[in-house]
Write a protein that holds these residues in place. Structure first.
Motif, PDB file in Angstrom:
ATOM      1  N   MET A   1      31.055   3.874 -31.145  1.00 26.33           N
ATOM      2  CA  MET A   1      31.672   3.094 -30.792  1.00 26.33           C
ATOM      3  C   MET A   1      30.494   1.208 -30.601  1.00 26.33           C
ATOM      4  SD  MET A   1      35.053   2.593 -27.961  1.00 26.33           S
ATOM      5  CE  MET A   1      34.299   1.445 -26.485  1.00 26.33           C
ATOM      6  N   ALA A   2      30.878   0.493 -30.740  1.00 31.52           N
ATOM      7  CA  ALA A   2      30.422  -1.701 -30.811  1.00 31.52           C
ATOM      8  C   ALA A   2      30.637  -1.529 -29.812  1.00 31.52           C
ATOM      9  CB  ALA A   2      30.002  -1.499 -32.412  1.00 31.52           C
ATOM     10  N   ILE A   3      29.907  -2.241 -29.050  1.00 32.57           N
ATOM     11  CA  ILE A   3      30.394  -3.564 -28.060  1.00 32.57           C
ATOM     12  C   ILE A   3      30.088  -4.861 -28.800  1.00 32.57           C
ATOM     13  CG2 ILE A   3      30.719  -1.387 -26.328  1.00 32.57           C
ATOM     14  CD1 ILE A   3      27.882  -3.076 -25.554  1.00 32.57           C
ATOM     15  N   LEU A   4      30.050  -5.173 -27.834  1.00 30.79           N
ATOM     16  CA  LEU A   4      29.882  -6.807 -27.905  1.00 30.79           C
ATOM     17  C   LEU A   4      29.362  -7.252 -26.765  1.00 30.79           C
ATOM     18  CD1 LEU A   4      30.420  -9.341 -29.103  1.00 30.79           C
ATOM     19  CD2 LEU A   4      32.680 -10.369 -27.745  1.00 30.79           C
ATOM     20  N   THR A   5      27.780  -7.305 -27.116  1.00 28.97           N
ATOM     21  CA  THR A   5      26.766  -7.423 -25.896  1.00 28.97           C
ATOM     22  C   THR A   5      27.008  -8.652 -25.042  1.00 28.97           C
ATOM     23  OG1 THR A   5      25.258  -8.897 -27.118  1.00 28.97           O
ATOM     24  CG2 THR A   5      25.453  -6.355 -27.479  1.00 28.97           C
ATOM     25  N   ARG A   6      26.102  -8.998 -23.221  1.00 28.14           N
ATOM     26  CA  ARG A   6      26.217 -10.472 -22.924  1.00 28.14           C
ATOM     27  C   ARG A   6      26.060 -11.210 -23.965  1.00 28.14           C
ATOM     28  NH1 ARG A   6      26.799 -11.908 -17.762  1.00 28.14           N
ATOM     29  NH2 ARG A   6      25.470 -13.338 -17.235  1.00 28.14           N
ATOM     30  N   ARG A   9      28.315 -11.990 -25.464  1.00 28.79           N
ATOM     31  CA  ARG A   9      29.804 -12.977 -24.951  1.00 28.79           C
ATOM     32  C   ARG A   9      29.111 -14.899 -24.728  1.00 28.79           C
ATOM     33  NH1 ARG A   9      33.706  -9.820 -23.854  1.00 28.79           N
ATOM     34  NH2 ARG A   9      32.960  -7.527 -23.650  1.00 28.79           N
TER      35      ARG A   9
END
Length: 160
Positions: A1-6, A9
């Motif tokens: 699962m991919a995430i949007l990093t800080r 953002r």
């Protein structure tokens, strides 16, 4: 699962903050006064735009329980460094939307007034807008009648 990093953002927040930011307000629909309406995430514009006000302040901010920025989503403090949160403040003047009923607000990014509009003008009627921009935030609210003796202020925090 991919995430949007800080940092990802923060880059989104920088891209939005670099554009013109306006708050549009509109009359909406009178039936909203008796039948609650839910904001739709697919909305692209207000139902009945009445005017557009340029942001007075646009700042980066961070969540902080003792911060000076209070919005329904929480308390924040201003930051001199880029963050994934942008605070926007809009101050309407006494005559903006005078004698109109306001039922909807839309935070617009990339709004462009017509070139014929006077430089330095912060409030524009829909006819003075060449490009309304992108609707980033939509709020339906209880009807608010615009009275000459009141200056409305709205504050929002966009979080990416």
């Amino acid at each position: 699962m991919a995430i949007l990093t800080r940092v990802g953002r923060i880059e989104l927040a920088k891209a939005v903050k670099a554009q013109s930011i306006y708050l549009a307000w509109g009359s909406g629909q009178p039936q909203w006064d008796t039948t609650p309406v839910t904001e739709q995430s697919g909305s692209t514009q207000l139902t009945q735009a009445l005017g557009y006000r340029k942001a007075r302040r646009v700042l980066y901010c961070e969540p902080d329980t003792s911060g000076e920025i209070h919005v329904p989503e929480g308390t924040f403090k201003a930051s001199t460094q880029a963050t994934p949160h942008i605070y926007c403040e809009f101050n309407y003047d006494f005559t903006d939307g005078l004698e109109q009923t306001i039922r909807e607000l839309g935070l617009m990014v990339g709004t462009q007034p017509h070139s014929s509009e006077p430089a330095g003008r912060f409030y524009h009627a829909p006819s003075g807008i060449a490009d309304p921009g992108v609707l980033m935030l939509l709020e339906h609210r209880p009807a608010m009648y615009r009275d000459q003796g009141v200056r409305e202020t709205f504050e929002f925090v966009l979080s990416f």
